[in-house]
Design a protein around this motif. Structure first.
Motif, PDB file in Angstrom:
ATOM      1  N   LEU A   2      19.576 -28.111 -30.800  1.00  0.00           N
ATOM      2  CA  LEU A   2      19.901 -29.083 -30.988  1.00  0.00           C
ATOM      3  C   LEU A   2      18.429 -30.170 -30.890  1.00  0.00           C
ATOM      4  CD1 LEU A   2      22.316 -31.062 -32.174  1.00  0.00           C
ATOM      5  CD2 LEU A   2      22.655 -31.142 -29.334  1.00  0.00           C
ATOM      6  N   SER A   3      17.789 -31.046 -32.050  1.00  0.00           N
ATOM      7  CA  SER A   3      16.395 -31.272 -32.363  1.00  0.00           C
ATOM      8  C   SER A   3      16.402 -32.598 -31.157  1.00  0.00           C
ATOM      9  CB  SER A   3      16.747 -32.400 -33.276  1.00  0.00           C
ATOM     10  OG  SER A   3      17.050 -33.040 -33.666  1.00  0.00           O
ATOM     11  N   THR A   4      17.662 -33.364 -30.452  1.00  0.00           N
ATOM     12  CA  THR A   4      17.736 -34.292 -29.406  1.00  0.00           C
ATOM     13  C   THR A   4      18.143 -33.710 -28.007  1.00  0.00           C
ATOM     14  OG1 THR A   4      20.043 -34.134 -29.715  1.00  0.00           O
ATOM     15  CG2 THR A   4      17.959 -36.162 -30.742  1.00  0.00           C
ATOM     16  N   ALA A   5      18.291 -32.019 -27.271  1.00  0.00           N
ATOM     17  CA  ALA A   5      18.117 -32.082 -26.695  1.00  0.00           C
ATOM     18  C   ALA A   5      17.220 -32.306 -25.712  1.00  0.00           C
ATOM     19  CB  ALA A   5      18.220 -30.125 -25.823  1.00  0.00           C
ATOM     20  N   ASP A   6      16.487 -32.525 -25.534  1.00  0.00           N
ATOM     21  CA  ASP A   6      15.577 -33.071 -24.213  1.00  0.00           C
ATOM     22  C   ASP A   6      15.930 -34.854 -24.288  1.00  0.00           C
ATOM     23  OD1 ASP A   6      15.827 -30.435 -23.073  1.00  0.00           O
ATOM     24  OD2 ASP A   6      13.897 -30.159 -24.217  1.00  0.00           O
ATOM     25  N   ALA A   7      16.264 -35.075 -25.113  1.00  0.00           N
ATOM     26  CA  ALA A   7      16.047 -36.704 -25.115  1.00  0.00           C
ATOM     27  C   ALA A   7      16.828 -37.479 -24.667  1.00  0.00           C
ATOM     28  CB  ALA A   7      15.602 -36.868 -26.602  1.00  0.00           C
ATOM     29  N   ARG A   8      16.254 -38.421 -23.649  1.00  0.00           N
ATOM     30  CA  ARG A   8      16.798 -39.474 -22.620  1.00  0.00           C
ATOM     31  C   ARG A   8      17.254 -40.509 -23.183  1.00  0.00           C
ATOM     32  NH1 ARG A   8      17.801 -34.966 -21.313  1.00  0.00           N
ATOM     33  NH2 ARG A   8      16.818 -33.901 -20.047  1.00  0.00           N
ATOM     34  N   THR A   9      16.512 -41.347 -24.153  1.00  0.00           N
ATOM     35  CA  THR A   9      16.322 -42.110 -24.818  1.00  0.00           C
ATOM     36  C   THR A   9      17.379 -42.031 -25.843  1.00  0.00           C
ATOM     37  OG1 THR A   9      14.526 -42.736 -25.646  1.00  0.00           O
ATOM     38  CG2 THR A   9      15.256 -43.210 -22.662  1.00  0.00           C
ATOM     39  N   GLU A  10      17.660 -43.215 -27.303  1.00  0.00           N
ATOM     40  CA  GLU A  10      18.184 -43.010 -27.869  1.00  0.00           C
ATOM     41  C   GLU A  10      16.184 -43.724 -29.088  1.00  0.00           C
ATOM     42  OE1 GLU A  10      19.734 -47.187 -28.206  1.00  0.00           O
ATOM     43  OE2 GLU A  10      21.639 -45.842 -27.675  1.00  0.00           O
ATOM     44  N   THR A  11      15.419 -44.833 -28.179  1.00  0.00           N
ATOM     45  CA  THR A  11      14.102 -43.823 -29.323  1.00  0.00           C
ATOM     46  C   THR A  11      13.695 -42.501 -29.341  1.00  0.00           C
ATOM     47  OG1 THR A  11      13.387 -46.449 -28.427  1.00  0.00           O
ATOM     48  CG2 THR A  11      11.907 -45.573 -29.220  1.00  0.00           C
ATOM     49  N   GLU A  12      13.588 -41.891 -27.972  1.00  0.00           N
ATOM     50  CA  GLU A  12      13.316 -40.603 -27.892  1.00  0.00           C
ATOM     51  C   GLU A  12      13.834 -39.897 -29.211  1.00  0.00           C
ATOM     52  OE1 GLU A  12      13.170 -38.914 -23.775  1.00  0.00           O
ATOM     53  OE2 GLU A  12      11.612 -40.476 -22.818  1.00  0.00           O
ATOM     54  N   ALA A  13      14.921 -38.833 -28.102  1.00  0.00           N
ATOM     55  CA  ALA A  13      15.974 -38.833 -29.741  1.00  0.00           C
ATOM     56  C   ALA A  13      15.555 -38.912 -31.097  1.00  0.00           C
ATOM     57  CB  ALA A  13      17.384 -39.361 -29.611  1.00  0.00           C
ATOM     58  N   ALA A  14      15.504 -40.515 -31.607  1.00  0.00           N
ATOM     59  CA  ALA A  14      14.917 -40.351 -32.653  1.00  0.00           C
ATOM     60  C   ALA A  14      14.144 -40.239 -33.612  1.00  0.00           C
ATOM     61  CB  ALA A  14      15.174 -41.729 -33.309  1.00  0.00           C
ATOM     62  N   ARG A  15      13.257 -40.025 -32.429  1.00  0.00           N
ATOM     63  CA  ARG A  15      11.672 -39.665 -32.709  1.00  0.00           C
ATOM     64  C   ARG A  15      11.941 -37.950 -32.922  1.00  0.00           C
ATOM     65  NH1 ARG A  15       8.507 -41.528 -28.134  1.00  0.00           N
ATOM     66  NH2 ARG A  15       9.218 -43.819 -28.484  1.00  0.00           N
ATOM     67  N   SER A  16      12.195 -37.810 -31.574  1.00  0.00           N
ATOM     68  CA  SER A  16      12.317 -36.035 -31.420  1.00  0.00           C
ATOM     69  C   SER A  16      13.444 -35.092 -32.671  1.00  0.00           C
ATOM     70  CB  SER A  16      13.557 -35.515 -30.152  1.00  0.00           C
ATOM     71  OG  SER A  16      12.890 -35.624 -29.185  1.00  0.00           O
ATOM     72  N   ALA A  17      14.350 -36.151 -33.756  1.00  0.00           N
ATOM     73  CA  ALA A  17      14.777 -35.761 -34.701  1.00  0.00           C
ATOM     74  C   ALA A  17      13.882 -35.379 -35.632  1.00  0.00           C
ATOM     75  CB  ALA A  17      16.048 -36.441 -34.916  1.00  0.00           C
TER      76      ALA A  17
END
Length: 187
Positions: free
Chosen positions: A169-184
């Motif tokens: 899952l590309s968002t597995a390590d993201a802690r914020t929405e912005t991090e998750a968006a960048r990871s995705a």
């Protein structure tokens, strides 16, 4: 219960007014979360761009509709328990325990990455409320279980766009929405 909560004068048969008040208080934040989620889904619907635009744009409308139904069911349960459902924007902002969605116009995959975290927060708090309410009110617990079925399915739809063929899952390590968006977007 918070200082804004009051024990109801009456509640459903079989529950004490004290337990009815506990259920009302737990449902207040669930109502706020669902109203916030429906607005967030619409925000994404209006601001998604890129090659996956139409697929995501059309995937979100049924989710919005179902989340609005969940909010209505929650508000009606609060009323049945003898409470007063607060569905105003001011009450959501004043009482919520989470930050506002912070992704504007963005690629579909970026929005889905952020939305994955939003769903995680809503699902985790719904599960916690279900756990607590299950100790004294099976009917309200059943309502939350029904909501969880849909919310978890919607997150699965989102995650299908974020998962690799190997199950990462590309968002597995993201802690914020912005991090998750960048990871995705980076996958």
């Amino acid at each position: 219960m918070t200082s804004s909560a009051q024990e109801p004068r009456y509640t459903v048969p079989g529950l004490s007014t004290q337990d009815g008040g506990k259920a009302i208080e737990l449902l207040r934040l669930r109502l706020h979360a669902l109203n916030d989620l429906s607005l967030t889904l619409k925000h994404i619907h209006w601001n998604v761009v890129g090659p996956h635009f139409i697929a995501i744009h059309e995937m979100l409308d049924p989710q919005v509709d179902r989340v609005r139904e969940m909010a209505d069911d929650t508000a009606e349960r609060i009323s049945a328990l003898g409470g007063v459902p607060a569905g105003t924007p001011g009450s959501i902002v004043a009482e919520r325990t989470w930050d506002d969605y912070d992704v504007g116009r963005a690629d579909a995959i970026a929005h889905l990455g952020a939305l994955d975290l939003v769903y995680t927060g809503v699902i985790e708090s719904h599960r916690a409320a279900r756990e607590e309410i299950g100790k004294f009110d099976a009917v309200t617990e059943d309502l939350l279980i029904e909501h969880l079925r849909s919310l978890e399915q919607f997150q699965w739809f989102v995650r299908a766009h974020l998962e690799s063929a190997g199950g990462v899952l590309s968002t597995a390590d993201a802690r914020t929405e912005t991090e998750a968006a960048r990871s995705a977007e980076a996958r």
